[in-house]
Scaffold this active site. Structure first.
Site, mmCIF file in Angstrom:
data_model
loop_
_atom_site.group_PDB
_atom_site.id
_atom_site.type_symbol
_atom_site.label_atom_id
_atom_site.label_comp_id
_atom_site.label_asym_id
_atom_site.label_seq_id
_atom_site.Cartn_x
_atom_site.Cartn_y
_atom_site.Cartn_z
ATOM 1 N N LYS A 9 0.853 -1.193 0.000
ATOM 2 C CA LYS A 9 0.000 0.000 0.000
ATOM 3 C C LYS A 9 0.879 1.229 0.000
ATOM 4 O O LYS A 9 2.030 1.217 0.430
ATOM 5 C CB LYS A 9 -0.944 0.018 1.214
ATOM 6 C CG LYS A 9 -0.277 0.014 2.587
ATOM 7 C CD LYS A 9 0.214 1.350 3.099
ATOM 8 C CE LYS A 9 0.786 1.256 4.502
ATOM 9 N NZ LYS A 9 1.506 2.497 4.928
ATOM 10 N N ASP A 134 -3.054 -0.842 10.446
ATOM 11 C CA ASP A 134 -3.144 -0.884 8.982
ATOM 12 C C ASP A 134 -3.833 -2.144 8.471
ATOM 13 O O ASP A 134 -4.174 -2.206 7.281
ATOM 14 C CB ASP A 134 -1.745 -0.825 8.360
ATOM 15 C CG ASP A 134 -1.139 0.568 8.405
ATOM 16 O OD1 ASP A 134 -1.845 1.507 8.804
ATOM 17 O OD2 ASP A 134 0.042 0.705 8.047
#
Length: 280
Positions: A9, A134
């Site tokens: 990401k 996350d």
């Protein structure tokens, strides 16, 4: 044996907007996945044991997020099945690309299906938060605007651009960065439309960058080198840095110009997690 993707990401911006009484920092950020990342394989076993078949340098099995995710899923559901886990680790550790979090999320999503547990992604995301702030975005499976400590997610559609990603040979200590007294902790909250404006103008920022530059000059050198080609950014707390480019070839051309780090790759931003093509 099925290969299950665990994509990287990018944080396309990151603002620290405050601090809770328990010490956790409040933030605003946008997550987008890349079409590059780690890869996992799983073999279901009948003995209930979770085995890590590919050791990760410097990470004990008990601390491995894949192992922890599998055991958490077992405990939550009472599942008596086990799993052997293989990890093809392609993302740098401590690079801000979310590799460990993505691996944990893929483990939850894959074993939920392989063990036929039937938990919804919403339920899995609730479990995921205990593994790291996350992890829920990878379980949710879509690019997202995030607030709180990163767990309050709003789906967002973004341009799926190409990026050059450089990985300086240094592991940034996130804890050290957040402890630094010079860290900006009071950025005023912005709206999603403000983010889209900064994205279009190429002036989004990461509040952690000045502190990371101070403690880890390798990151600063990579950012400064990329700046000759456009407006680079730093993802998470670093060390990886990125630059949007016109297309894949433009990114490869930049890598051919001998950046100041040995490791780097070109990848496309994607809004939808590739694992969603593999699960019900």
């Amino acid at each position: 044996m099925q290969i299950w993707p665990a994509p990287a990401k990018l944080n396309l911006f990151l603002h620290i907007t405050g601090r809770r009484q328990d010490g956790y920092h409040l933030l605003q950020t946008v997550f987008q996945f890349l079409d590059f990342g780690d890869r996992l394989r799983f073999k279901v076993t009948e003995d209930g044991i979770i085995r890590r078949e590919t050791p990760v340098a410097g990470v004990a099995e008990e601390a491995d997020l894949c192992v922890r995710a599998a055991r958490l899923l077992q405990q939550h559901t009472g599942c008596t099945l086990g799993a052997d886990i293989w990890l093809d680790k392609r993302l740098p550790m401590g690079g801000g690309l979310g590799g460990g979090s993505s691996d944990a999320a893929t483990t939850l999503l894959a074993l939920n299906q392989l063990w036929a547990l039937g938990l919804s992604r919403e339920n899995l995301a609730g479990l995921a938060l205990s593994l790291g702030a996350d992890v829920p975005v990878f379980v949710a499976g879509h690019a997202a605007w995030a607030e709180g400590v990163g767990e309050q997610l709003t789906v967002i559609d973004l341009p799926e651009r190409w990026y050059v990603v450089l990985a300086p040979d240094v592991q940034v200590s996130t804890a050290q960065v957040f402890r630094d007294p010079e860290l900006t902790r009071n950025s005023p909250p912005i709206k999603i439309r403000d983010f889209h404006a900064c994205l279009n103008q190429g002036n989004c920022r990461n509040d952690l960058e000045p502190v990371v530059r101070k403690h880890f000059p390798e990151v600063g050198r990579a950012l400064d080198w990329l700046a000759q080609f456009g407006a680079p950014g730093m993802t998470g707390s670093g060390a990886c840095v990125f630059l949007p480019v016109a297309d894949q070839q433009a990114g490869l051309d930049i890598l051919d110009k001998q950046p100041p780090v040995e490791a780097g790759f070109v990848a496309k931003g994607v809004n939808r997690h590739p694992i969603l093509n593999l699960i019900n």
